[in-house]
Design a protein around this motif. Structure first.
Motif, mmCIF file in Angstrom:
data_model
loop_
_atom_site.group_PDB
_atom_site.id
_atom_site.type_symbol
_atom_site.label_atom_id
_atom_site.label_comp_id
_atom_site.label_asym_id
_atom_site.label_seq_id
_atom_site.Cartn_x
_atom_site.Cartn_y
_atom_site.Cartn_z
ATOM 1 N N VAL A 138 123.455 25.526 9.462
ATOM 2 C CA VAL A 138 122.007 25.466 9.530
ATOM 3 C C VAL A 138 121.562 24.340 8.600
ATOM 4 N N LYS A 139 120.423 23.571 9.506
ATOM 5 C CA LYS A 139 119.919 22.438 8.809
ATOM 6 C C LYS A 139 118.363 22.539 9.077
ATOM 7 N N VAL A 140 117.766 21.901 8.020
ATOM 8 C CA VAL A 140 116.181 21.851 8.355
ATOM 9 C C VAL A 140 115.811 20.691 8.993
ATOM 10 N N THR A 141 115.044 20.812 10.237
ATOM 11 C CA THR A 141 114.913 20.050 11.115
ATOM 12 C C THR A 141 113.322 19.618 11.124
ATOM 13 N N LYS A 142 113.148 18.547 11.701
ATOM 14 C CA LYS A 142 111.445 18.250 11.978
ATOM 15 C C LYS A 142 110.780 19.344 12.690
ATOM 16 N N LYS A 143 111.373 19.907 13.420
ATOM 17 C CA LYS A 143 110.649 21.181 14.032
ATOM 18 C C LYS A 143 110.301 22.154 13.078
ATOM 19 N N ASP A 144 111.053 22.249 12.129
ATOM 20 C CA ASP A 144 110.764 23.313 11.114
ATOM 21 C C ASP A 144 109.674 22.647 10.216
ATOM 22 N N GLU A 145 109.556 21.455 9.997
ATOM 23 C CA GLU A 145 108.592 20.902 9.040
ATOM 24 C C GLU A 145 107.154 21.199 9.882
ATOM 25 N N LYS A 279 107.120 15.958 2.716
ATOM 26 C CA LYS A 279 108.326 15.528 2.079
ATOM 27 C C LYS A 279 108.614 16.777 1.110
ATOM 28 N N ASP A 280 107.479 17.193 0.623
ATOM 29 C CA ASP A 280 107.552 18.639 -0.220
ATOM 30 C C ASP A 280 107.661 19.665 0.683
ATOM 31 N N ILE A 281 107.160 19.785 1.868
ATOM 32 C CA ILE A 281 107.619 20.854 2.893
ATOM 33 C C ILE A 281 109.067 20.915 2.951
ATOM 34 N N ARG A 282 109.730 19.901 3.178
ATOM 35 C CA ARG A 282 111.129 19.750 3.262
ATOM 36 C C ARG A 282 111.888 20.269 2.159
ATOM 37 N N ARG A 283 111.408 19.892 1.245
ATOM 38 C CA ARG A 283 112.097 20.133 0.097
ATOM 39 C C ARG A 283 111.980 21.753 -0.226
ATOM 40 N N GLN A 284 110.853 22.386 0.018
ATOM 41 C CA GLN A 284 110.758 23.900 0.040
ATOM 42 C C GLN A 284 111.558 24.489 0.937
ATOM 43 N N LEU A 285 111.617 24.020 2.097
ATOM 44 C CA LEU A 285 112.712 24.621 3.136
ATOM 45 C C LEU A 285 113.930 24.661 2.903
ATOM 46 N N GLU A 286 114.441 23.415 2.204
ATOM 47 C CA GLU A 286 115.739 23.266 1.965
ATOM 48 C C GLU A 286 116.244 23.975 0.738
ATOM 49 N N GLU A 287 115.287 24.412 -0.231
ATOM 50 C CA GLU A 287 115.344 25.308 -1.409
ATOM 51 C C GLU A 287 115.412 26.668 -0.970
ATOM 52 N N SER A 288 114.507 27.076 0.137
ATOM 53 C CA SER A 288 114.742 28.446 0.639
ATOM 54 C C SER A 288 116.088 28.724 1.682
ATOM 55 N N LEU A 289 116.311 27.579 2.293
ATOM 56 C CA LEU A 289 117.628 27.725 2.956
ATOM 57 C C LEU A 289 118.857 27.847 2.047
ATOM 58 N N GLU A 290 118.988 27.213 0.934
ATOM 59 C CA GLU A 290 120.081 27.188 -0.126
ATOM 60 C C GLU A 290 119.993 28.722 -0.646
ATOM 61 N N LYS A 291 118.957 29.235 -0.948
ATOM 62 C CA LYS A 291 118.675 30.680 -1.364
ATOM 63 C C LYS A 291 119.382 31.554 -0.530
ATOM 64 N N LYS A 292 118.865 31.303 0.900
ATOM 65 C CA LYS A 292 119.653 32.346 1.912
ATOM 66 C C LYS A 292 120.783 32.356 1.982
#
Length: 454
Positions: A138-145, A279-292
């Motif tokens: 799973v990766k964070v994409t522009k669609k997620d941003e 940029k901050d949205i991507r950081r938060q999404l990636e942190e949430s992904l890592e937690k998940k």
């Protein structure tokens, strides 16, 4: 005082403790209490404190016997619990077993009683290494941003009155008055609703007349005829045909701001441009992904650890866990508890049925906690004071607090050990990841993965 004590282990980490109190100690407990009552008793025909013991026994004997028995049991248990390893859990109140078999403490014989209570479970930890588990890619994409940016647009949107003469359209917020008509065309007062507000297209109304509202203007009246299927959501309308008189009293629309630097600045002073916000949205999404990912890996590993381990969760521990979950549920609902219970009753549920639904997950959660304690006890991961301070500093930065103030608050409220335990648990989990093989599986969408739909 204690002549004998015997501990019998039962199912689900419960024990039955049988205690025998020497006859002299038992009789003394009764006589001492009787003498105390004799000093203060006021009985007709006798001066205060001068009534004979036999008269007191005739009048108050049963009550004195019960009180003396309770005191004797309490004092005996206090002594026994200091001597045995099988101590009751904090939330497990010892309960009398075989209460009908209790003797009389004044009979001049040894007094025997038994209590049942829960003890800390015996945890036999199985293997916790060498497993192979699979997690999706799973990766964070522009669609997620973009999706998160759309949410921010919605949160910063404004609801305004539509221009004079404008018609109601999908996604508009309308206010209506409505009433159902009977077979003769008369209004049914019990169905009347005034100033009912809903968003067109959501069908958040009893009759689901959203499509019928589209195209109506403010102050326009309309007679709507609706027929409902046998399996309609609301039983009172299922299989029926009705006429509803509807008047639109207000039409509002949501104005969504542009995605630009100005919106970013409105969200927070720390953003100067839309690029900063993205940029901050991507950081938060990636942190949430890592937690998940950590949660998914943890669940998969512990499924295997639980399968190979032996432990029984005490009933009182499970009950306490369910009660804690219930209190969180009440707080999150933002309703008084009695109101929440009534809401559940409308859905055909109760607190007891909710507990039954929660029970498997609560039991698993407790098993994970107990097994993790064993793993940490065995591996002894070290947590330094510097690591504790670093964690508090991180929390301070995330919450916009001063480090010194937050650290002082933690120290004052005795929370430093809690921080250390949290760090120890994290290290314990990291250790589990190192000792087991994590295999990357099929690709999955970020949102599906976060919502457990992959």
């Amino acid at each position: 005082m204690i002549a004998n004590k015997e501990v019998q282990h039962l199912e689900n980490s419960a024990v039955k403790l049988t205690v025998t109190v020497e006859k002299d100690a038992a009789k003394k407990q009764y006589q001492d209490l009787l003498a105390n009552y004799a000093k203060h008793a006021q009985i007709r025909g006798f001066r205060k404190g001068k009534a004979p013991a036999k008269i007191l026994e005739q009048k108050y004997g049963e009550g004195i016997r019960e009180e003396a028995t309770v005191k004797l049991i309490e004092e005996s248990l206090k002594q026994v619990f200091e001597e045995i390893e099988e101590k009751p859990l904090p939330y497990s109140q010892p309960e009398l077993a075989d209460e009908k078999e209790l003797g009389k403490i004044e009979d001049g014989e040894d007094f025997t009683f038994a209590v049942v209570y829960d003890v800390y479970p015996d945890v036999k930890l199985g293997s916790y290494e060498g497993f192979e588990i699979e997690v999706p890619e799973v990766k964070v994409t522009k669609k997620d941003e973009d999706r998160e940016l759309e949410k921010i647009q919605e949160q910063n949107s404004m609801v305004v009155e539509k221009a004079e003469g404008a018609k109601a359209a999908k996604d508009d917020i309308v206010t209506v008055n409505y009433v159902e008509l009977d077979g003769e065309g008369k209004e049914k007062d019990e169905s009347r609703r005034e100033d009912f507000v809903f968003t067109v297209g959501t069908e958040y109304n009893l009759y689901k007349f959203d499509d019928d509202i589209i195209g109506m203007a403010k102050n326009e009246e309309k007679l709507i005829e609706k027929s409902f299927p046998e399996d309609y959501d609301y039983k009172e309308l299922a299989g029926k045909s009705v006429k509803i008189k509807v008047v639109v009293t207000a039409i509002k629309e949501k104005q969504v701001p542009e995605l630009d630097d100005e919106l970013a600045q409105d969200v927070s002073d720390k953003y100067e441009t839309l690029a900063d916000l993205r940029k901050d949205i991507r950081r938060q999404l990636e942190e949430s992904l890592e937690k998940k990912f950590r949660e998914v890996k943890s669940e998969a590993i512990f499924d295997k650890i639980i399968e190979g381990s032996e432990l029984a969760v005490p009933t009182s521990m499970l009950t306490a866990e369910l009660e804690n979950s219930w209190q969180r549920f009440v707080q999150q609902s933002r309703m008084p508890e009695d109101q929440l219970v009534q809401f559940l009753q409308i859905q055909g549920k109760s607190k007891e049925t909710v507990f039954e639904e929660w029970k498997p997950q609560a039991e698993r959660s407790l098993k994970v906690q107990l097994l993790m304690e064993k793993i940490i006890e065995k591996e002894s991961p070290e947590v330094t004071d510097d690591e504790v301070e670093a964690e508090i500093r991180k929390q301070a930065e995330e919450n916009g607090q001063e480090f010194d103030e937050l650290k002082e608050a933690f120290e004052k409220n005795g929370l430093m050990e809690m921080v250390k335990n949290d760090l120890r648990n994290r290290k314990g989990f990291d250790l589990l990841i190192e000792k087991n093989k994590i295999k990357t599986g099929k690709k999955a969408d970020y949102l599906d993965f976060m919502q457990d739909k992959q």
